[in-house]
Design an enzyme around this catalytic site. Sequence first.
Site: not given
Length: 324
Positions: A121, A195, A248
């Site tokens: 990304c 995540k 996370k």
Amino acid sequence: MKRFRQYRLTQEVRDKYADVQPIESHDFIYPYFVVDGSGRKEPIKTMPGIDRFSIDTLLDDIAELIKLGIDKVLLFGVIPQNEKDERGSAAYSPDNLISRAVRAIKEKYPKIIVFTDICLCEYTSHGHCGLLQNNDVDNDSTLPLLAEMAYQHALAGADFVAPSAMMDGQIEALRRRLDSDERTKSTRILAYSAKYASAYYGPFRDAADSAPSFGDRKTYQMDYRTKNQALEEIKADIEEGTDWIMVKPAMAYLDIIYRAAQEYPEYPLVAYQVSGEYSMLLNAALQGLFDRRRIFHESLTAIRRAGAKYIISYYAKQYCLDNK
Ligand code: PBG
Ligand code: ZN
């Protein structure tokens, strides 16, 4: 009546009864945003106290980390828009920014343990974590690119590669690629296993200039209305050969951290106190709502209490300074 106040009489007594292991410098992994060029140390507006570094100033900053006893860093690359393309080529070209940073760090500080973020990304023109097909990220065609990125970082000397793209099969793809070369066989993997798609990543996307240009990441990152799936994600990563696992974000996901620690005690568990958690607490402290030291100490201790062995935190340096 049971008398509990005897455990809290003085600081010394409280210290004696504290049964959560204090966080040491070695338990932290400190994240860095790396840019090209030299002499650069640019503050990130949304993250007070955090800068983007070019490789030379990064080396100077790591000298400070070492003084504080921190020995683990996690690197993110930030490149200008005109170097990005559809396929995120700058992420895995042989002379990519992060490979150069890893080489420089390892040359100057061989004992620093270097983790590199593996995701596209920050390098794609569209800001998504993989290759696009019909306006969504295509899983399987993204895998070889992530594997190539990990391989390049490993060749440069990264100790751990940390895939964060949330593509299915990414751990297996990386492991295969790393095992295919004698030089990268011993490189380990830290999987961003559970995540979640989270609003807490807001400041990071500004720091890394990695916000998706359209849509969101909900077709690949986890839905926060799921809980058991987190354990399944971790299990799959373990089966695919990860060495360490991660949950996370951290503070809003302590239940997940706790369950991961209970279920997989033999795997080093990392929790990522992400950009939004850092900025939220720090900005509130700067505005006088909290005492900065106390709010971070309490929050990080809670992450440890839930079961995290290692913590990735933008506050790591300041934490060690606070406790000096
Ligand atoms: C890249 C990546 C992100 C973070 C770590 N790796 C952003 C995202 O998924 O959008 C977030 C870290 C932070 O917020 O501190 N995939
Ligand atoms: Zn990504």
